[in-house]
Scaffold this active site. Structure first.
Site, PDB file in Angstrom:
ATOM      1  N   TRP A 327       0.835  -1.216   0.000  1.00  8.48           N
ATOM      2  CA  TRP A 327       0.000   0.000   0.000  1.00  8.48           C
ATOM      3  C   TRP A 327       0.864   1.259   0.000  1.00  8.48           C
ATOM      4  O   TRP A 327       0.405   2.348  -0.296  1.00  8.48           O
ATOM      5  CB  TRP A 327      -0.958  -0.010   1.200  1.00  8.48           C
ATOM      6  CG  TRP A 327      -0.296   0.184   2.563  1.00  8.48           C
ATOM      7  CD1 TRP A 327       0.793  -0.499   3.028  1.00  8.48           C
ATOM      8  CD2 TRP A 327      -0.650   1.099   3.602  1.00  8.48           C
ATOM      9  NE1 TRP A 327       1.128  -0.078   4.298  1.00  8.48           N
ATOM     10  CE2 TRP A 327       0.257   0.905   4.690  1.00  8.48           C
ATOM     11  CE3 TRP A 327      -1.645   2.062   3.753  1.00  8.48           C
ATOM     12  CZ2 TRP A 327       0.185   1.645   5.872  1.00  8.48           C
ATOM     13  CZ3 TRP A 327      -1.716   2.794   4.936  1.00  8.48           C
ATOM     14  CH2 TRP A 327      -0.808   2.586   5.977  1.00  8.48           C
ATOM     15  N   ASP A 328       2.150   1.086   0.316  1.00  3.15           N
ATOM     16  CA  ASP A 328       3.104   2.197   0.357  1.00  3.15           C
ATOM     17  C   ASP A 328       3.006   3.052  -0.917  1.00  3.15           C
ATOM     18  O   ASP A 328       3.121   4.275  -0.875  1.00  3.15           O
ATOM     19  CB  ASP A 328       4.550   1.665   0.430  1.00  3.15           C
ATOM     20  CG  ASP A 328       4.813   0.760   1.618  1.00  3.15           C
ATOM     21  OD1 ASP A 328       3.874   0.074   2.060  1.00  3.15           O
ATOM     22  OD2 ASP A 328       5.959   0.712   2.084  1.00  3.15           O
ATOM     23  N   GLU A 469       0.395  -2.481  12.884  1.00  2.00           N
ATOM     24  CA  GLU A 469       0.341  -3.942  12.751  1.00  2.00           C
ATOM     25  C   GLU A 469       0.493  -4.684  14.072  1.00  2.00           C
ATOM     26  O   GLU A 469       0.305  -5.888  14.125  1.00  2.00           O
ATOM     27  CB  GLU A 469       1.446  -4.389  11.781  1.00  2.00           C
ATOM     28  CG  GLU A 469       1.187  -3.873  10.388  1.00  2.00           C
ATOM     29  CD  GLU A 469       2.371  -4.092   9.450  1.00  2.00           C
ATOM     30  OE1 GLU A 469       3.513  -4.159   9.935  1.00  2.00           O
ATOM     31  OE2 GLU A 469       2.128  -4.169   8.238  1.00  2.00           O
ATOM     32  N   LYS A 568       2.647   0.705  16.438  1.00  2.00           N
ATOM     33  CA  LYS A 568       3.834   0.701  15.588  1.00  2.00           C
ATOM     34  C   LYS A 568       3.948   1.982  14.760  1.00  2.00           C
ATOM     35  O   LYS A 568       5.010   2.571  14.620  1.00  2.00           O
ATOM     36  CB  LYS A 568       3.748  -0.500  14.649  1.00  2.00           C
ATOM     37  CG  LYS A 568       4.902  -0.620  13.685  1.00  2.00           C
ATOM     38  CD  LYS A 568       4.763  -1.847  12.824  1.00  2.00           C
ATOM     39  CE  LYS A 568       5.960  -2.040  11.927  1.00  2.00           C
ATOM     40  NZ  LYS A 568       5.792  -3.187  11.038  1.00  2.00           N
TER      41      LYS A 568
HETATM   42  O1  IFM Z   1       3.629  -1.420   4.215  1.00  2.00           O
HETATM   43  C1  IFM Z   1       4.519  -1.384   5.276  1.00  2.00           C
HETATM   44  C2  IFM Z   1       3.776  -1.644   6.553  1.00  2.00           C
HETATM   45  O2  IFM Z   1       2.789  -0.670   6.758  1.00  2.00           O
HETATM   46  C3  IFM Z   1       4.728  -1.662   7.713  1.00  2.00           C
HETATM   47  N1  IFM Z   1       5.767  -2.642   7.518  1.00  2.00           N
HETATM   48  C4  IFM Z   1       6.524  -2.421   6.283  1.00  2.00           C
HETATM   49  C5  IFM Z   1       5.616  -2.398   5.071  1.00  2.00           C
HETATM   50  C6  IFM Z   1       6.421  -2.139   3.803  1.00  2.00           C
HETATM   51  O3  IFM Z   1       6.980  -0.862   3.837  1.00  2.00           O
END
Ligand code: IFM
Length: 715
Positions: A327-328, A469, A568
């Site tokens: 989703w980044d 998360e 987080k």
């Molecule tokens: O998409 C992110 C997630 O929100 C957090 N952990 C890393 C992923 C990739 O950047």
């Protein structure tokens, strides 16, 4: 050499002026070069897979045995080292007298100068190289060797096919050879029989004896000559990478290309890119440098001239996170491209349109309707995320995580990204070309997640992992519910132009009207999910102090953060900055101040969202350190690079994109109101002004901010 350097604008140079072996992994990321088709890690020419050398290919994946599928690294055509009087001089083993590594990030040119001192005198190697942005299949390198004493010299150079992989090897068959004066190595992937061919052509300006020494994977030339003191011996190498699944052809045959022409046209292309993308900040050189460095990375990985390709979470810096798209892209990166290279933004969205079938398959797998996009999306929308995605550091066993199953917010992020693109480009046509179907399928997906308790009028979404998360399988994550409503509303709004089936329309109206949207409590704070306020309210530091192993996972079933309010990354804060018109400044500020001290910022996606919300609440001084953290993510040593023996580092393009959003939408206050761009700056104290350009609805605008006043003029 140094004089040449001086004429290059120093503010676009990243330098490391001593050799530090501990920086090998970090340098691989921060000195990265790329052109969207591939990324080349900032390793040195003599480095091999031991030092994590990689030419990481965009959009090509392979699965070896039962390991995780991941992106593929090509054979490395830059491989070169020297021998003097029979002895190898190469880093990291032979310590140098002087070593300097540089990235000219105005032009994506990597260089190094290394001096070794011997009992007979000094040896110097200077090398300059770049991934051509004008001809995306090509790499050019100029390697200069000199000594201050006469000696027998040898330059060993070739294509190293023994590539670095995390879950490889991916080339099950390799073919090496020479044709028409060029050497080549072709690797064939095991899963899909995709071929990756790397060719190189070498030109020397001196007489030498050349022999080839090959292995079953690599091809090396040994160039031997008697070197005279104070003379420069130059090797020019032009390489070409092609694959059997290319979107665009090569231009020019490598034996007809030369370094100086290639570098000239490459610079012209970079000048064009910087013309629209450079940002000036008056009064803060460090911020200006870091922001433009972030922009450099976004430009290196943009899938220019490519069809339906997107950007992985670690850009083109390697195979971490399986080279997958998250989703980044739509939440943090696309804004930059929308306003500087809209055709790239469209390509990113085309990737999602093209992978709709993969998202529909995933929804079915979970018994849901519509399109559930992959958490870690590979080609065709294939879900790369495994059920056991983290390793427990205590037992060394894979740990059940719910990223794949429950991060429902990914589909909505894509719709959100699409609407940002449509609103800023005016390209409604994309809806006729698959995007409307995509949005409808996403809406059906969210509809199928809604549940209603027997005595309630409201729909809820249960068993969710939100952007934070650490708290898995929660009910009514405020962010996810709000995003679901956004998707329903988007389809309904678009239904004016794109008629909907009546039954579907009624269902979506009902979904939008009745979905539970969390309201602020009596103190003005919105609860992140049902029961969050009942969790232990402790500081991030207290939670950190409870770690037994510094590398243990904070979330999941028994992570240290799971039964606390420590999160987080931005979750409520992300929602507030995305839907800022729904909330008063007071509510936004109250939530910013509530959640910030409870946020670990364990993800590089976090700080920029806090920065943006701080700007929206007119708190630029709170926003500033968060912005700098995002802009400097890849410039700062000490990021998470290793998880046990697993490499998890790489570049952080979402953080780079987030820094751009914080600068342009936050500090500069660029916003779209009634179909027009407005500028309401919120500059930090030390910034006297900003200026930059933007593309909006196909037109170029220049933005000038002086003190607190912003002017937008069409160019
Ligand atoms: O998409 C992110 C997630 O929100 C957090 N952990 C890393 C992923 C990739 O950047």
């Amino acid at each position: 050499y140094y004089n040449v350097r001086e004429v290059i604008m120093m503010e676009f140079i990243l330098t490391e002026s001593e050799f530090n072996e501990d920086n090998t992994a970090w340098n691989g990321n921060r000195f990265l070069m790329g052109n969207g088709y591939f990324g080349i890690r900032g390793t040195l020419e003599e480095y091999t897979k031991k030092q994590m050398c990689a030419v990481n290919m965009a959009g090509i994946y392979d699965k070896m045995g039962n390991s995780w599928r991941e992106s593929v690294n090509a054979p490395n055509p830059l491989y070169t080292y020297i021998k003097v009087n029979g002895k190898i001089y190469a880093l990291p083993d032979e310590k140098p007298k002087f070593h300097q590594q540089e990235l000219d990030f105005r032009y994506g040119i990597h260089s190094r100068v290394t001096h070794w001192q011997t009992e007979h005198g000094n040896i110097t190697v200077v090398c300059e190289r770049f991934a051509s942005i004008a001809r995306q299949h090509n790499i050019a390198m100029k390697y200069t060797f000199s000594v201050d004493f006469d000696c027998e010299a040898e330059i060993i150079t070739g294509i190293d096919g023994d590539v670095w992989d995390i879950n490889g090897p991916h080339f099950v068959k390799m073919k090496i050879g020479s044709k028409d004066g060029a050497d080549y190595v072709t690797g064939m992937t095991g899963e899909k029989n995709i071929s990756v061919t790397v060719k190189e052509y070498i030109r020397t300006d001196f007489q030498a004896e050349q022999t080839n020494q090959n292995t079953d994977k690599s091809i090396f030339r040994h160039i031997k000559f008697s070197a005279k003191a104070e003379k420069e011996y130059i090797i020019e190498k032009i390489a070409e990478i092609t694959t059997s699944v290319d979107d665009f052809g090569t231009s020019g045959s490598i034996d007809e290309l030369n370094y100086s022409d290639l570098v000239a046209e490459h610079k012209v292309e970079w000048d064009k890119i910087w013309d629209i993308s450079e940002i000036h900040i008056d009064g803060d050189d460090e911020a200006e440098y870091s922001l433009n460095y972030s922009i450099y990375h976004l430009n290196c990985i943009a899938p220019r001239n490519m069809k339906g390709k997107s950007i992985p979470a670690r850009g083109l810096s390697g195979q971490v996170y399986k080279g997958a798209v998250f989703w980044d892209t739509e939440m943090f990166m696309i804004d930059y491209y929308i306003h500087t290279a809209p055709e790239v933004a469209k390509t990113l969205l085309q990737y999602r349109i093209d992978t709709l079938s993969g998202a529909k398959i995933k929804a079915k797998e979970y018994g849901l309707d519509g399109a559930y996009y992959a958490w870690e999306s590979q080609e065709g929308g294939y879900e790369g995320c495994s059920d056991y995605n983290v390793t427990d550091v205590f037992t060394n066993r894979p740990m059940r995580t719910y990223f794949r199953d429950k991060q429902y917010h990914v589909s909505a992020a894509i719709v959100y990204g699409l609407m940002k693109y449509i609103n800023a480009s005016g390209d409604y046509d994309i809806l006729n070309n698959g995007a409307m179907e995509m949005v409808i399928e996403c809406a059906k997906f969210y509809r199928s997640l809604l549940i209603r308790k027997a005595d309630s009028s409201l729909y809820e979404i249960h068993d969710v992992v939100g952007p934070d998360e650490y708290h898995e399988r929660v009910n009514n994550n405020a962010y996810t519910n709000r995003m679901a409503k956004f998707v329903f509303d988007t389809v309904l709004e678009l239904s004016d132009k794109y008629p909907l089936d009546n039954k579907l329309k009624e269902m979506l109206q009902d979904s939008s009207k009745n979905i539970l949207i969390k309201k602020p409590n009596e103190n003005g704070v919105i609860e992140q999910f049902d029961g969050y306020f009942k969790l232990e309210d402790v500081s991030v530091e207290t939670v950190r102090s409870r770690l037994i192993n510094p590398k243990e996972y904070w979330g999941g079933a028994y992570g240290v953060a799971s039964n606390t309010q420590v999160i987080k990354q931005a979750d409520i804060v992300a929602m507030l900055s995305m839907f800022k018109n729904d909330y008063t400044k007071d509510i936004m500020e109250t939530n910013l101040k509530y959640y910030e001290p409870r946020t670990e910022h364990g993800s590089s996606l976090s700080a920029c969202m806090y920065s943006l919300l701080a700007c929206y609440t007119n708190n630029p001084e709170i926003a500033y350190p968060m912005f700098m953290k995002s802009a400097k993510t890849d410039l700062t040593k000490g990021g998470k690079e290793w998880l046990g023996l697993i490499y998890i580092g790489g570049t952080h393009p979402a953080s780079a994109g987030g820094a751009w959003i914080a600068a342009v939408k936050g500090f500069a206050g660029i916003n779209e109101e009634h179909g027009q761009l407005v500028c309401r700056p919120n500059l930090p104290e030390k910034w006297n002004g900003m200026n930059f350009k933007l593309i909006y609805k196909g037109k170029w605008y220049s933005v000038e901010i002086k003190d607190d006043k912003g002017t937008i003029s069409m160019i």
